[in-house]
Design a protein around this motif. Structure first.
Motif, PDB file in Angstrom:
ATOM      1  N   ARG A 172       0.830  -1.219   0.000  1.00  7.01           N
ATOM      2  CA  ARG A 172       0.000   0.000   0.000  1.00  7.01           C
ATOM      3  C   ARG A 172       0.859   1.263   0.000  1.00  7.01           C
ATOM      4  NH1 ARG A 172      -2.427   3.872  -0.499  1.00  7.01           N
ATOM      5  NH2 ARG A 172      -4.479   4.510   0.296  1.00  7.01           N
ATOM      6  N   PHE A 173       1.983   1.224   0.709  1.00  4.57           N
ATOM      7  CA  PHE A 173       2.872   2.391   0.824  1.00  4.57           C
ATOM      8  C   PHE A 173       4.319   1.949   0.597  1.00  4.57           C
ATOM      9  CE2 PHE A 173      -0.747   3.126   3.714  1.00  4.57           C
ATOM     10  CZ  PHE A 173      -1.273   4.296   3.168  1.00  4.57           C
ATOM     11  N   PRO A 174       4.693   1.619  -0.635  1.00  6.43           N
ATOM     12  CA  PRO A 174       6.038   1.073  -0.899  1.00  6.43           C
ATOM     13  C   PRO A 174       7.169   1.980  -0.428  1.00  6.43           C
ATOM     14  CG  PRO A 174       4.617   0.881  -2.837  1.00  6.43           C
ATOM     15  CD  PRO A 174       3.878   1.728  -1.854  1.00  6.43           C
ATOM     16  N   ASP A 175       6.988   3.288  -0.498  1.00  6.02           N
ATOM     17  CA  ASP A 175       8.063   4.207  -0.138  1.00  6.02           C
ATOM     18  C   ASP A 175       8.338   4.245   1.362  1.00  6.02           C
ATOM     19  OD1 ASP A 175       8.316   4.854  -2.789  1.00  6.02           O
ATOM     20  OD2 ASP A 175       7.122   6.697  -2.663  1.00  6.02           O
ATOM     21  N   LYS A 176       7.435   3.676   2.143  1.00  2.72           N
ATOM     22  CA  LYS A 176       7.606   3.702   3.595  1.00  2.72           C
ATOM     23  C   LYS A 176       8.415   2.505   4.117  1.00  2.72           C
ATOM     24  CE  LYS A 176       3.371   6.328   4.602  1.00  2.72           C
ATOM     25  NZ  LYS A 176       4.061   7.500   5.210  1.00  2.72           N
ATOM     26  N   VAL A 177       8.730   1.554   3.243  1.00  6.40           N
ATOM     27  CA  VAL A 177       9.404   0.326   3.677  1.00  6.40           C
ATOM     28  C   VAL A 177      10.759   0.208   2.986  1.00  6.40           C
ATOM     29  CG1 VAL A 177       9.235  -2.182   3.868  1.00  6.40           C
ATOM     30  CG2 VAL A 177       7.168  -0.773   4.041  1.00  6.40           C
ATOM     31  N   ALA A 178      11.826   0.280   3.784  1.00  5.34           N
ATOM     32  CA  ALA A 178      13.191   0.216   3.248  1.00  5.34           C
ATOM     33  C   ALA A 178      13.610  -1.221   2.958  1.00  5.34           C
ATOM     34  CB  ALA A 178      14.164   0.853   4.233  1.00  5.34           C
ATOM     35  N   SER A 179      13.173  -2.155   3.776  1.00  6.69           N
ATOM     36  CA  SER A 179      13.431  -3.581   3.560  1.00  6.69           C
ATOM     37  C   SER A 179      12.352  -4.370   4.293  1.00  6.69           C
ATOM     38  CB  SER A 179      14.830  -3.978   4.053  1.00  6.69           C
ATOM     39  OG  SER A 179      14.914  -3.869   5.474  1.00  6.69           O
ATOM     40  N   LEU A 180      12.166  -5.605   3.868  1.00  7.21           N
ATOM     41  CA  LEU A 180      11.075  -6.414   4.409  1.00  7.21           C
ATOM     42  C   LEU A 180      11.556  -7.827   4.689  1.00  7.21           C
ATOM     43  CD1 LEU A 180       8.020  -6.789   5.042  1.00  7.21           C
ATOM     44  CD2 LEU A 180       7.678  -7.275   2.610  1.00  7.21           C
TER      45      LEU A 180
END
Length: 374
Positions: A172-180
């Protein structure tokens, strides 16, 4: 001349004449020891299963943010900077103690001691009657509030059910996640052939609706606990009690057992509407993997996740088949050269609090997380 004192000879109890006396004495002593052991066993059984041993996070921390559905716990080292790492514990019936289980056996301690110093954990609340109609969107909204409060960009570590929530947020918010990091996380819930997959497919929605109705709009933790135990009834209803009796005088064994039961025997209640939504849309219809799940007003596409991805699965995991975790490799948009996969020995719970995995695998994951920030 004085008369010598009479000599009293002790009975020779090795002779056959005194055997009955010796046997009776021994039986009486053993009887008292056996009685004391049985009383100790009964008392410990009651302590382990009556809810008097409450769950608690093992490591010192502060509460950074308190929301309706969770506490955001801060494990950061003093002066820690950079992209925060947020561990999302499962909201699936047990407390977040799974991520901070015991001194020397804690995922949070392992991450922190291996360089992940700006570190946080979601500690999900047990649902109360006034929360029975909350949906997945409300939980995602609070999860998003945590991310934004931490600066708006984080490394996410999703454990089990916390993984599909982390994947939703990342889509939903790709720019908020640096790595997963997805550890034991069911991303494609129809993959594999585990007992949970079969049970969900074969059980009608009316069964789950009846469970919710019987809990007054909540899915009661005690129902889920019974279900988990019934997956391995011989272990929980027979062997556990035998093991306790055999180790009742072993303080080290008892300490470890009490730590486990502190977590296992204290399940959380979940909102009924949230639960039915998860069962139907995620597990029965598999909408997230199919690109049809709607969250916070948008249809989620896992291909929108392009950040570095680490996938961890257990080879004997009977809750989340490894195929359900590793499906993220094809479903997400992360380039193949930025995806790490690891299969480790053991089952589901061992992924998060097993001593071997914490010692051998999570330090590698911690180093991987730190590397993404370089």
């Amino acid at each position: 001349m004085s008369t010598p004192a009479p000599v009293t000879l002790a009975p020779n109890i090795s002779t056959a004449f005194f055997w009955p006396v010796q046997l009776a004495t021994s039986m009486a002593e053993q009887g008292m020891e056996l009685l004391a052991r049985n009383v100790k066993f009964a008392d410990e059984e009651l302590r382990l299963h009556d809810g008097s041993i409450k769950p608690r996070l093992a490591t010192a921390h502060s509460v950074h943010l308190k929301l309706r559905t969770l506490d955001l716990c801060d494990y950061s080292a003093p002066g820690a900077k950079g992209v925060p790492t947020l561990v999302n514990a499962p909201y699936a019936g047990h407390t977040s103690m799974i991520a901070d289980y015991h001194e020397g056996q804690s995922l949070m301690q392992t991450l922190k001691s291996n360089g992940v110093e700006h570190l946080f954990l979601t500690d999900w609340h047990s649902a109360t009657a006034d929360m029975k109609d909350l949906e997945v969107d409300q939980y995602l909204g609070d999860f998003l509030a945590c991310v934004d409060d931490l600066g708006g960009r984080v490394n996410l570590v999703g454990l089990c059910q916390g993984g599909w929530m982390a994947a939703m947020l990342a889509a939903r918010f790709p720019d908020k996640v640096a790595s997963l990091v997805l550890a034991g996380s069911p991303i494609d819930t129809h993959a594999g052939n585990g007992p949970l997959v079969k049970m969900v497919k074969e059980s009608p929605m009316s069964f789950y609706a009846d469970l919710v109705a019987s809990g007054g709009g909540l899915i009661l933790g005690k129902y889920m606990l019974a279900g988990w135990k019934n997956m391995h009834p011989e272990q929980h209803y027979v062997q556990d009690h035998i093991d306790l009796y055999e180790h009742i005088d072993d303080p080290v064994w008892l300490s470890k057992t009490e730590a486990f039961e502190r977590w296992y025997e204290n399940p959380l209640d979940l909102p009924g509407r949230w639960y039915l939504q998860v069962i139907d849309q995620l597990f029965k219809q598999n909408l997230l993997a199919r690109g049809k799940y709607v969250a916070l007003g948008r249809t989620l596409k896992l291909k929108d996740i392009t950040c570095p991805l680490y996938l961890l699965a257990g080879e004997r995991d009977d809750i989340t088949d490894h195929e359900q975790v590793f499906a993220a490799e094809e479903l997400c948009g992360t380039p193949k050269n930025q995806i790490e996969k690891r299969m480790v020995p053991g089952g589901h719970v061992g992924l998060f609090m097993g001593g071997r995995t914490l010692k051998e695998t999570w330090p590698e994951i911690a180093a991987w997380i730190v590397k993404q920030a370089d």
